[in-house]
Design a protein around this motif. Structure first.
Motif, PDB file in Angstrom:
ATOM      1  N   TYR A 187       0.784  -1.287   0.076  1.00 33.26           N
ATOM      2  CA  TYR A 187       0.113  -0.064  -0.076  1.00 33.26           C
ATOM      3  C   TYR A 187       0.790   1.284   0.307  1.00 33.26           C
ATOM      4  O   TYR A 187       0.629   2.041  -0.578  1.00 33.26           O
ATOM      5  CB  TYR A 187      -0.921   0.018   1.225  1.00 33.26           C
ATOM      6  CG  TYR A 187      -2.162  -0.790   1.144  1.00 33.26           C
ATOM      7  CD1 TYR A 187      -3.336  -0.366   0.526  1.00 33.26           C
ATOM      8  CD2 TYR A 187      -2.339  -2.109   1.747  1.00 33.26           C
ATOM      9  CE1 TYR A 187      -4.504  -1.091   0.546  1.00 33.26           C
ATOM     10  CE2 TYR A 187      -3.283  -2.744   1.702  1.00 33.26           C
ATOM     11  CZ  TYR A 187      -4.584  -2.412   1.039  1.00 33.26           C
ATOM     12  OH  TYR A 187      -5.489  -3.009   1.170  1.00 33.26           O
ATOM     13  N   LEU A 188       1.953   1.298   0.819  1.00 31.45           N
ATOM     14  CA  LEU A 188       2.703   2.395   0.960  1.00 31.45           C
ATOM     15  C   LEU A 188       3.333   2.844  -0.375  1.00 31.45           C
ATOM     16  O   LEU A 188       3.894   3.902  -0.562  1.00 31.45           O
ATOM     17  CB  LEU A 188       3.889   2.292   1.946  1.00 31.45           C
ATOM     18  CG  LEU A 188       3.477   1.999   3.438  1.00 31.45           C
ATOM     19  CD1 LEU A 188       4.289   1.367   4.549  1.00 31.45           C
ATOM     20  CD2 LEU A 188       2.772   3.451   4.030  1.00 31.45           C
ATOM     21  N   THR A 189       3.851   1.881  -1.028  1.00 31.49           N
ATOM     22  CA  THR A 189       4.646   2.122  -2.466  1.00 31.49           C
ATOM     23  C   THR A 189       3.664   2.693  -3.433  1.00 31.49           C
ATOM     24  O   THR A 189       3.882   3.653  -3.996  1.00 31.49           O
ATOM     25  CB  THR A 189       5.033   0.439  -2.913  1.00 31.49           C
ATOM     26  OG1 THR A 189       5.883  -0.015  -1.986  1.00 31.49           O
ATOM     27  CG2 THR A 189       5.969   0.732  -4.162  1.00 31.49           C
ATOM     28  N   LYS A 190       2.471   2.156  -3.463  1.00 36.90           N
ATOM     29  CA  LYS A 190       1.312   2.572  -4.142  1.00 36.90           C
ATOM     30  C   LYS A 190       1.063   4.080  -3.727  1.00 36.90           C
ATOM     31  O   LYS A 190       0.908   4.894  -4.686  1.00 36.90           O
ATOM     32  CB  LYS A 190       0.239   1.636  -4.141  1.00 36.90           C
ATOM     33  CG  LYS A 190      -0.795   1.869  -5.253  1.00 36.90           C
ATOM     34  CD  LYS A 190      -1.770   0.744  -5.526  1.00 36.90           C
ATOM     35  CE  LYS A 190      -2.579   0.410  -4.247  1.00 36.90           C
ATOM     36  NZ  LYS A 190      -3.806  -0.529  -4.529  1.00 36.90           N
ATOM     37  N   LEU A 191       0.898   4.384  -2.656  1.00 35.86           N
ATOM     38  CA  LEU A 191       0.538   5.703  -2.226  1.00 35.86           C
ATOM     39  C   LEU A 191       1.631   6.550  -2.441  1.00 35.86           C
ATOM     40  O   LEU A 191       1.244   7.802  -3.028  1.00 35.86           O
ATOM     41  CB  LEU A 191       0.048   5.736  -0.745  1.00 35.86           C
ATOM     42  CG  LEU A 191      -1.124   5.093  -0.124  1.00 35.86           C
ATOM     43  CD1 LEU A 191      -1.094   5.062   1.188  1.00 35.86           C
ATOM     44  CD2 LEU A 191      -2.303   5.879  -0.775  1.00 35.86           C
ATOM     45  N   GLU A 192       2.918   6.287  -2.345  1.00 33.99           N
ATOM     46  CA  GLU A 192       4.005   7.091  -2.739  1.00 33.99           C
ATOM     47  C   GLU A 192       3.984   7.401  -4.034  1.00 33.99           C
ATOM     48  O   GLU A 192       4.228   8.503  -4.314  1.00 33.99           O
ATOM     49  CB  GLU A 192       5.275   6.425  -2.202  1.00 33.99           C
ATOM     50  CG  GLU A 192       6.724   7.489  -2.488  1.00 33.99           C
ATOM     51  CD  GLU A 192       7.629   7.421  -1.451  1.00 33.99           C
ATOM     52  OE1 GLU A 192       7.832   6.232  -0.969  1.00 33.99           O
ATOM     53  OE2 GLU A 192       8.135   8.535  -1.352  1.00 33.99           O
ATOM     54  N   SER A 193       3.862   6.326  -4.938  1.00 38.38           N
ATOM     55  CA  SER A 193       3.803   6.678  -6.379  1.00 38.38           C
ATOM     56  C   SER A 193       2.886   7.639  -6.888  1.00 38.38           C
ATOM     57  O   SER A 193       3.088   8.774  -7.477  1.00 38.38           O
ATOM     58  CB  SER A 193       3.705   5.336  -6.986  1.00 38.38           C
ATOM     59  OG  SER A 193       2.714   5.606  -8.236  1.00 38.38           O
ATOM     60  N   TRP A 194       1.464   7.550  -6.148  1.00 39.48           N
ATOM     61  CA  TRP A 194       0.679   8.522  -6.458  1.00 39.48           C
ATOM     62  C   TRP A 194       0.700   9.920  -5.927  1.00 39.48           C
ATOM     63  O   TRP A 194       0.630  11.024  -6.586  1.00 39.48           O
ATOM     64  CB  TRP A 194      -0.897   8.083  -6.080  1.00 39.48           C
ATOM     65  CG  TRP A 194      -1.364   6.967  -6.640  1.00 39.48           C
ATOM     66  CD1 TRP A 194      -1.237   6.514  -8.169  1.00 39.48           C
ATOM     67  CD2 TRP A 194      -2.357   6.155  -6.253  1.00 39.48           C
ATOM     68  NE1 TRP A 194      -2.058   5.484  -8.278  1.00 39.48           N
ATOM     69  CE2 TRP A 194      -2.669   5.217  -7.208  1.00 39.48           C
ATOM     70  CE3 TRP A 194      -2.923   5.734  -4.704  1.00 39.48           C
ATOM     71  CZ2 TRP A 194      -3.594   4.177  -6.983  1.00 39.48           C
ATOM     72  CZ3 TRP A 194      -3.848   4.823  -4.846  1.00 39.48           C
ATOM     73  CH2 TRP A 194      -4.364   3.871  -5.543  1.00 39.48           C
ATOM     74  N   LEU A 195       1.245   9.712  -4.713  1.00 38.12           N
ATOM     75  CA  LEU A 195       1.874  11.251  -4.017  1.00 38.12           C
ATOM     76  C   LEU A 195       2.668  12.057  -4.737  1.00 38.12           C
ATOM     77  O   LEU A 195       2.551  13.234  -5.183  1.00 38.12           O
ATOM     78  CB  LEU A 195       2.138  11.003  -2.591  1.00 38.12           C
ATOM     79  CG  LEU A 195       1.134  10.828  -1.689  1.00 38.12           C
ATOM     80  CD1 LEU A 195       1.625  10.135  -0.447  1.00 38.12           C
ATOM     81  CD2 LEU A 195      -0.010  11.809  -1.090  1.00 38.12           C
ATOM     82  N   SER A 196       3.825  11.126  -5.370  1.00 43.41           N
ATOM     83  CA  SER A 196       4.789  11.941  -6.213  1.00 43.41           C
ATOM     84  C   SER A 196       4.337  12.453  -7.321  1.00 43.41           C
ATOM     85  O   SER A 196       5.030  13.246  -7.808  1.00 43.41           O
ATOM     86  CB  SER A 196       6.129  10.857  -6.339  1.00 43.41           C
ATOM     87  OG  SER A 196       5.725   9.918  -7.004  1.00 43.41           O
TER      88      SER A 196
END
Ligand SMILES: [Fe+2]
Ligand SMILES: [Fe+2]
Length: 267
Positions: free
Chosen positions: A158-167
């Motif tokens: 989840y964290l990887t996915k969220l970070e990609s969207w945030l970035s």
């Protein structure tokens, strides 16, 4: 733009205990407040089929309202939680499908998330948290949610996915949504091991780190059935659960409780 916020509706249990039409009352309350967007931060009810049906029902009955949703742990109660996660993506407003722009300035990014024991108290091993048992109580997710991987691995995905969207959305004002808690600040330590042991399952510090790193303006979450709305680390943090009747409610009337619990913010 008006945004309504509520989590932990737990329709099944609350309907059973009050006899009230929880979603019907919610619809009435929303129709009264007339927000443009409604963010549900998890634990609609237990099980993906039922959660999906309720989300679709609410959206059909209020077609002009943009309903955005992230799953909670209870929504994933299923023999295969990966399957449950995917089933819930059928709801168009599920943020697991990707970020949603509200206008030129604001974007909503989120997903339910999971927990990685980073709020776990000292003195216990990862294996003990993973077993989720203290004295004679076992954390319900251990019996009702079934992931193919361990909790830490699930959380990291989840964290990887969220970070990609945030970035990819740093030029906008970001509202980040998760079911699980992002900061230890909101996790209650009672100096009672039969409570504190289970803090390991409240969320992940890493969600909070992402919120800080990407300068999100608002952080919306749920899971802990305590209402918060405060600025923390420069972020407008909102945890606004309906929670369980009767001990977590302030009113005996479902209509009154839902009406007063629904939080409306303006951006
Ligand atoms: Fe909940
Ligand atoms: Fe939860």
């Amino acid at each position: 733009m008006k945004i309504a916020i509520l989590s932990d509706i737990h329709e099944g249990l609350n309907h059973k205990k009050t006899g009230a039409d929880i979603v019907g009352l919610l619809k009435e309350s929303l129709a009264q407040h007339m927000p443009d967007v409604f963010i549900i931060s998890g634990d609609m009810t237990a099980g993906p089929e039922k959660s999906l049906a309720l989300l679709k029902q609410l959206q059909n009955e209020l077609p002009d309202l943009q309903i955005l949703f992230v799953h909670g742990n209870h929504d994933l109660y299923h023999e295969d939680s990966t399957n449950a996660y995917e089933k819930l993506l059928e709801f168009k407003g599920n943020l697991g499908n990707g970020p949603v722009s509200l206008n030129e300035e604001w974007v909503v990014i989120g997903d339910g998330g999971w927990y990685d024991y980073t709020f776990g108290i000292e003195g216990f091993t990862e294996q003990e948290f993973s077993a989720g048992r203290f004295n004679d109580f076992t954390w319900p997710d251990k019996a009702y949610a079934h992931w193919p991987e361990d909790d830490v691995t699930v959380t990291n995905k989840y964290l990887t996915k969220l970070e990609s969207w945030l970035s990819h959305h740093q030029e906008k004002n970001i509202i980040l949504v998760s079911h699980f808690v992002p900061f230890a600040h909101f996790v209650q330590v009672k100096k009672d091991l039969s409570w504190d042991f289970f803090n390991a399952m409240m969320g992940s510090k890493e969600i909070g780190k992402l919120a800080e790193k990407y300068g999100v303006k608002k952080m919306i979450f749920g899971h802990i059935h305590t209402r918060y709305h405060e600025e923390f680390k420069g972020i407008d943090c909102i945890c606004n659960p309906l929670g369980y009747y009767p001990h977590e409610w302030r009113s005996n009337s479902a209509q009154e409780e839902i009406n007063s619990a629904l939080k409306i913010i303006e951006i």
